[in-house]
Write a protein that holds these residues in place. Structure first.
Motif, PDB file in Angstrom:
ATOM      1  N   SER A 357     -20.797  31.968 -23.724  1.00 48.04           N
ATOM      2  CA  SER A 357     -21.588  32.171 -24.942  1.00 48.04           C
ATOM      3  C   SER A 357     -21.807  33.643 -25.238  1.00 48.04           C
ATOM      4  O   SER A 357     -21.900  34.035 -26.400  1.00 48.04           O
ATOM      5  CB  SER A 357     -22.936  31.453 -24.810  1.00 48.04           C
ATOM      6  OG  SER A 357     -23.776  32.120 -23.876  1.00 48.04           O
ATOM      7  N   VAL A 358     -21.867  34.478 -24.203  1.00 50.02           N
ATOM      8  CA  VAL A 358     -21.993  35.918 -24.413  1.00 50.02           C
ATOM      9  C   VAL A 358     -20.781  36.441 -25.178  1.00 50.02           C
ATOM     10  O   VAL A 358     -20.906  37.288 -26.079  1.00 50.02           O
ATOM     11  CB  VAL A 358     -22.141  36.650 -23.065  1.00 50.02           C
ATOM     12  CG1 VAL A 358     -22.097  38.170 -23.269  1.00 50.02           C
ATOM     13  CG2 VAL A 358     -23.445  36.254 -22.390  1.00 50.02           C
ATOM     14  N   LEU A 359     -19.619  35.922 -24.849  1.00 47.97           N
ATOM     15  CA  LEU A 359     -18.384  36.370 -25.499  1.00 47.97           C
ATOM     16  C   LEU A 359     -18.225  35.781 -26.894  1.00 47.97           C
ATOM     17  O   LEU A 359     -17.581  36.391 -27.760  1.00 47.97           O
ATOM     18  CB  LEU A 359     -17.181  35.989 -24.634  1.00 47.97           C
ATOM     19  CG  LEU A 359     -17.168  36.548 -23.201  1.00 47.97           C
ATOM     20  CD1 LEU A 359     -15.977  35.997 -22.429  1.00 47.97           C
ATOM     21  CD2 LEU A 359     -17.133  38.072 -23.212  1.00 47.97           C
ATOM     22  N   LEU A 360     -18.796  34.604 -27.132  1.00 49.24           N
ATOM     23  CA  LEU A 360     -18.571  33.907 -28.396  1.00 49.24           C
ATOM     24  C   LEU A 360     -19.684  34.079 -29.416  1.00 49.24           C
ATOM     25  O   LEU A 360     -19.490  33.720 -30.583  1.00 49.24           O
ATOM     26  CB  LEU A 360     -18.375  32.407 -28.137  1.00 49.24           C
ATOM     27  CG  LEU A 360     -17.138  31.985 -27.334  1.00 49.24           C
ATOM     28  CD1 LEU A 360     -17.116  30.473 -27.176  1.00 49.24           C
ATOM     29  CD2 LEU A 360     -15.864  32.475 -27.998  1.00 49.24           C
ATOM     30  N   VAL A 361     -20.843  34.587 -29.003  1.00 43.56           N
ATOM     31  CA  VAL A 361     -22.006  34.566 -29.889  1.00 43.56           C
ATOM     32  C   VAL A 361     -21.778  35.338 -31.178  1.00 43.56           C
ATOM     33  O   VAL A 361     -22.240  34.932 -32.252  1.00 43.56           O
ATOM     34  CB  VAL A 361     -23.258  35.092 -29.144  1.00 43.56           C
ATOM     35  CG1 VAL A 361     -23.103  36.572 -28.793  1.00 43.56           C
ATOM     36  CG2 VAL A 361     -24.516  34.867 -29.976  1.00 43.56           C
ATOM     37  N   GLU A 362     -21.053  36.452 -31.118  1.00 45.16           N
ATOM     38  CA  GLU A 362     -20.801  37.238 -32.325  1.00 45.16           C
ATOM     39  C   GLU A 362     -19.660  36.666 -33.162  1.00 45.16           C
ATOM     40  O   GLU A 362     -19.527  36.991 -34.339  1.00 45.16           O
ATOM     41  CB  GLU A 362     -20.487  38.691 -31.948  1.00 45.16           C
ATOM     42  CG  GLU A 362     -21.640  39.427 -31.271  1.00 45.16           C
ATOM     43  CD  GLU A 362     -22.825  39.640 -32.195  1.00 45.16           C
ATOM     44  OE1 GLU A 362     -22.687  39.421 -33.414  1.00 45.16           O
ATOM     45  OE2 GLU A 362     -23.913  40.012 -31.694  1.00 45.16           O
ATOM     46  N   ARG A 363     -18.835  35.810 -32.564  1.00 39.47           N
ATOM     47  CA  ARG A 363     -17.694  35.238 -33.288  1.00 39.47           C
ATOM     48  C   ARG A 363     -18.021  33.858 -33.844  1.00 39.47           C
ATOM     49  O   ARG A 363     -17.797  33.570 -35.016  1.00 39.47           O
ATOM     50  CB  ARG A 363     -16.481  35.150 -32.366  1.00 39.47           C
ATOM     51  CG  ARG A 363     -16.015  36.502 -31.823  1.00 39.47           C
ATOM     52  CD  ARG A 363     -14.838  36.312 -30.871  1.00 39.47           C
ATOM     53  NE  ARG A 363     -14.425  37.579 -30.274  1.00 39.47           N
ATOM     54  CZ  ARG A 363     -13.454  37.710 -29.378  1.00 39.47           C
ATOM     55  NH1 ARG A 363     -12.792  36.630 -28.972  1.00 39.47           N
ATOM     56  NH2 ARG A 363     -13.133  38.887 -28.885  1.00 39.47           N
ATOM     57  N   ALA A 364     -18.521  32.986 -32.967  1.00 37.76           N
ATOM     58  CA  ALA A 364     -18.792  31.610 -33.380  1.00 37.76           C
ATOM     59  C   ALA A 364     -20.114  31.470 -34.120  1.00 37.76           C
ATOM     60  O   ALA A 364     -20.293  30.531 -34.897  1.00 37.76           O
ATOM     61  CB  ALA A 364     -18.781  30.689 -32.161  1.00 37.76           C
ATOM     62  N   SER A 368     -23.763  27.481 -34.512  1.00 29.80           N
ATOM     63  CA  SER A 368     -22.687  26.626 -34.019  1.00 29.80           C
ATOM     64  C   SER A 368     -22.799  26.410 -32.511  1.00 29.80           C
ATOM     65  O   SER A 368     -22.692  25.278 -32.014  1.00 29.80           O
ATOM     66  CB  SER A 368     -21.330  27.236 -34.352  1.00 29.80           C
ATOM     67  OG  SER A 368     -21.171  27.367 -35.746  1.00 29.80           O
ATOM     68  N   LEU A 369     -23.031  27.490 -31.766  1.00 31.81           N
ATOM     69  CA  LEU A 369     -23.156  27.372 -30.315  1.00 31.81           C
ATOM     70  C   LEU A 369     -24.363  26.529 -29.934  1.00 31.81           C
ATOM     71  O   LEU A 369     -24.307  25.725 -28.988  1.00 31.81           O
ATOM     72  CB  LEU A 369     -23.258  28.761 -29.684  1.00 31.81           C
ATOM     73  CG  LEU A 369     -22.000  29.630 -29.744  1.00 31.81           C
ATOM     74  CD1 LEU A 369     -22.277  31.006 -29.160  1.00 31.81           C
ATOM     75  CD2 LEU A 369     -20.850  28.966 -29.006  1.00 31.81           C
ATOM     76  N   PHE A 370     -25.439  26.688 -30.675  1.00 28.45           N
ATOM     77  CA  PHE A 370     -26.644  25.915 -30.373  1.00 28.45           C
ATOM     78  C   PHE A 370     -26.399  24.421 -30.594  1.00 28.45           C
ATOM     79  O   PHE A 370     -26.774  23.582 -29.762  1.00 28.45           O
ATOM     80  CB  PHE A 370     -27.805  26.391 -31.247  1.00 28.45           C
ATOM     81  CG  PHE A 370     -29.080  25.627 -31.039  1.00 28.45           C
ATOM     82  CD1 PHE A 370     -29.900  25.906 -29.961  1.00 28.45           C
ATOM     83  CD2 PHE A 370     -29.455  24.621 -31.910  1.00 28.45           C
ATOM     84  CE1 PHE A 370     -31.075  25.195 -29.751  1.00 28.45           C
ATOM     85  CE2 PHE A 370     -30.625  23.905 -31.716  1.00 28.45           C
ATOM     86  CZ  PHE A 370     -31.437  24.203 -30.634  1.00 28.45           C
ATOM     87  N   GLY A 373     -24.126  22.981 -27.838  1.00 24.24           N
ATOM     88  CA  GLY A 373     -24.850  22.832 -26.574  1.00 24.24           C
ATOM     89  C   GLY A 373     -25.833  21.677 -26.601  1.00 24.24           C
ATOM     90  O   GLY A 373     -25.903  20.877 -25.653  1.00 24.24           O
ATOM     91  N   MET A 374     -26.581  21.542 -27.696  1.00 27.02           N
ATOM     92  CA  MET A 374     -27.566  20.466 -27.771  1.00 27.02           C
ATOM     93  C   MET A 374     -26.894  19.106 -27.886  1.00 27.02           C
ATOM     94  O   MET A 374     -27.400  18.103 -27.365  1.00 27.02           O
ATOM     95  CB  MET A 374     -28.494  20.692 -28.969  1.00 27.02           C
ATOM     96  CG  MET A 374     -29.430  21.880 -28.818  1.00 27.02           C
ATOM     97  SD  MET A 374     -30.380  21.849 -27.278  1.00 27.02           S
ATOM     98  CE  MET A 374     -31.306  20.335 -27.464  1.00 27.02           C
ATOM     99  N   SER A 375     -25.745  19.044 -28.550  1.00 27.48           N
ATOM    100  CA  SER A 375     -25.010  17.775 -28.618  1.00 27.48           C
ATOM    101  C   SER A 375     -24.558  17.351 -27.223  1.00 27.48           C
ATOM    102  O   SER A 375     -24.644  16.170 -26.854  1.00 27.48           O
ATOM    103  CB  SER A 375     -23.797  17.918 -29.541  1.00 27.48           C
ATOM    104  OG  SER A 375     -24.202  18.249 -30.860  1.00 27.48           O
ATOM    105  N   GLY A 376     -24.070  18.308 -26.454  1.00 25.93           N
ATOM    106  CA  GLY A 376     -23.670  18.004 -25.086  1.00 25.93           C
ATOM    107  C   GLY A 376     -24.838  17.514 -24.248  1.00 25.93           C
ATOM    108  O   GLY A 376     -24.711  16.539 -23.488  1.00 25.93           O
TER     109      GLY A 376
END
Length: 433
Positions: A357-364, A368-370, A373-376
Motif C-alpha cells: 500500500s505504501v507503493l500504491l497509495v499515490e497511484r491507486a 480504492s485501496l480502502f 481492503g475492507m472488502s477482503g
C-alpha cells in the motif's frame, strides 16, 4: 522538483518518528504469543491449581484424564459441586485478569487519544513525543519487573500506561510526519506510520516464540522490551528538526520555520513551502472556530465528519484488532498444533500488504485501496466466524455415559469404572452449573 526530493534529514526524521509507531505495534502484538505462559504464571502467583481449568474448559473435556483420582462415593455429589464451583470461580478470576491485561491497553489508548493534538500544540511535536516516551518507559518497566511483585497487577498497570503512550503517539506521529513531508510524498510517507505498526506486531510475534523470549523464564523481558525503541527514539529526537508548520502557523516563528525547512528539503529555496504555509495560515485565521457541538450540528460539516467517523469505525470494527490480540487462541481452538507460527504468518502477510500500500497509495488512490481492503476483511471475517461456529469439540453430542466410557478406555486403569463414575459426576455438575 528539487523541493520534493528525499533528503537524508527527511529519512532520518521520519525513521525516528516511526519508532513510536513501531512501539505501538509491538505493544499490540506482544501479549498474544505468550498468553498461556502468562496465564499459568497468574495461576501460580494466585495459588490457583492448573487442573481447575481442565474441569471448566468445555473445549478440553477430553483432557480430563489427568484429573486426580477421587474416592468414588457417588453420594458425595455436593462435595463435587462445591469443588466445581470453586474451580469455576478461580477460572473466572484468571479469565478476568487476562482480559484486563489485554483490554487495559485499549482503554489507556482511548483515553490518551483525546490529548495527543493538544499536547502537540502545547509543547511542540518533538517535546510532546519526548513526554510520551516517559509513559512508554514507565509501562515497560512495570511489565519488565512484574516477576518481582504481584505479577497480574504490574502487567495490567504496565499495559494501561503503555496504552496511554500509544494513544498519544497515534495522533502525534501522523501529524508530525505529515507536516514535515513534501506535498507529493505526503501520502506515501504517511503510510509509513501504519507500516511501522505492523512491523512492530510481526517482530513482537517472532521474538515471542518460546525458544527466544516467550518462555517461563524470559516472558517479562519480552513485555518490557519496548523500552529499547523508546530510549533510542528519545536520543534521536534531539537531532530532529521541529515541524515547520508548527513553528510558522502556531508559534509564528518564520525564521525558525525556514531553518527547519532548509534542513528537511536540503535546499535554501523554500519559498514554495512557505507560501503554502502562509496560505494555510490565512485560511485558518479567516475561518470561524468551531466547537465540538457545532461540528456535529452544522450541515456544512456533516459529510466530512460522517466520512471521517466511518473510516475510523470501519477500521476498528473490521475485526483485525481481535485477530491481533487473540489469534493464538483462535488458531489453538481451531486445532492447529503450532498456533504461534500461524500467528506469525498473519503478521507477515499484514506487513507485506502494508508495504504494498505504501507503493500504491499515490497511484491507486486512498479510496480504492480502502475499499479493496475492507472488502477482503468482510469476506474473511465471515469465513472465520462460520469456521468457529462449525468447530465441534470431541464431546459434543455424546451422553455422559459415553464420555465416561471414553475416559475409562483412555486411562486403561484397574480402577477405571470407579474413576469414570467420579468423572461423570464432575461433568454432570458442570452441565448443571
Amino acid at each position: 522538483m528539487a523541493e520534493d526530493k528525499i533528503t537524508g534529514t527527511l529519512v532520518f526524521t521520519v525513521f525516528t518518528a516511526a519508532l513510536s509507531s513501531f512501539q505501538f505495534g509491538y505493544d499490540i502484538g506482544v501479549i498474544n504469543a505468550p498468553q498461556e505462559i502468562i496465564i499459568s504464571h497468574y495461576r501460580h502467583v494466585l495459588g490457583v491449581p492448573l487442573d481447575d481449568r481442565r474441569v471448566t474448559n468445555t473445549y478440553a473435556v477430553n483432557r480430563t484424564d489427568t484429573l486426580t483420582s477421587v474416592t468414588p462415593a457417588v453420594d458425595s455429589t455436593p462435595t463435587y459441586l462445591d469443588e466445581l464451583e470453586e474451580a469455576r470461580q478461580s477460572a473466572g478470576l484468571i479469565t478476568m485478569l487476562w482480559s484486563l491485561s489485554v483490554s487495559s491497553f485499549a482503554v489507556g489508548g482511548m483515553v490518551a487519544s483525546f490529548f495527543g493534538g493538544w499536547l502537540g500544540d502545547k509543547l511542540g511535536r518533538i517535546k510532546a513525543m519526548l513526554v510520551a516516551n516517559s509513559l512508554s518507559l514507565t509501562g515497560a518497566l512495570l511489565m519488565g519487573f512484574s516477576k518481582l511483585g504481584p505479577t497480574h497487577i504490574l502487567v495490567i498497570a504496565g499495559r494501561s500506561v503503555s496504552g496511554l503512550y500509544c494513544g498519544l503517539v497515534s495522533g502525534l506521529v501522523p501529524m508530525y510526519i505529515g507536516e514535515i513531508a513534501p506535498t507529493t510524498l505526503r501520502g506515501a510517507l504517511g503510510t509509513l506510520h501504519q507500516l511501522a505498526i505492523v512491523t512492530g506486531i510481526l517482530i513482537s510475534q517472532i521474538i515471542g516464540l518460546e525458544f527466544i523470549l516467550g518462555n517461563h523464564d524470559l516472558w517479562h523481558i519480552l513485555l518490557g522490551l519496548s523500552a529499547v525503541p523508546a530510549l533510542l527514539q528519545s536520543l534521536l529526537l534531539f537531532f530532529c528538526p521541529e515541524s515547520p508548520r508548527y513553528l510558522y502557523i502556531t508559534l509564528e516563528e518564520e525564521v525558525k520555520a525556514k531553518k527547519s525547512l532548509k534542513r528537511l528539503r536540503g535546499n535554501d529555496d523554500v519559498t514554495k513551502d512557505l507560501n503554502e504555509m502562509k496560505k494555510e495560515k490565512e485560511e485558518a485565521s479567516s475561518e470561524q472556530k468551531v466547537s465540538i457541538i457545532q461540528l456535529f450540528t452544522n450541515p456544512s460539516y456533516r459529510q466530512p465528519i460522517i466520512v471521517a467517523l466511518m473510516l475510523h469505525m470501519a477500521q476498528q470494527f473490521s475485526g483485525i484488532n481481535g485477530i491481533f490480540y487473540y489469534s493464538t487462541s483462535i488458531f489453538q481452538t481451531a486445532g492447529i498444533s503450532q498456533p504461534v507460527y500461524a500467528t506469525i504468518g498473519v503478521g507477515a502477510i499484514n506487513m507485506v500488504f502494508t508495504a504494498v500500500s505504501v507503493l500504491l497509495v499515490e497511484r491507486a488512490g486512498r479510496r480504492s485501496l480502502f475499499l479493496i481492503g475492507m472488502s477482503g476483511m468482510f469476506f474473511c471475517t465471515i469465513f472465520m466466524s462460520v469456521g468457529l461456529v462449525l468447530l465441534v469439540p470431541e464431546t459434543k453430542g455424546k451422553s455422559f455415559e459415553e464420555i465416561a466410557a471414553e475416559f475409562q478406555k483412555k486411562n486403561g486403569s484397574a480402577q477405571g469404572p470407579k474413576k469414570a463414575a467420579v468423572e461423570m459426576e464432575f461433568l454432570r455438575a458442570a452441565e448443571a452449573v
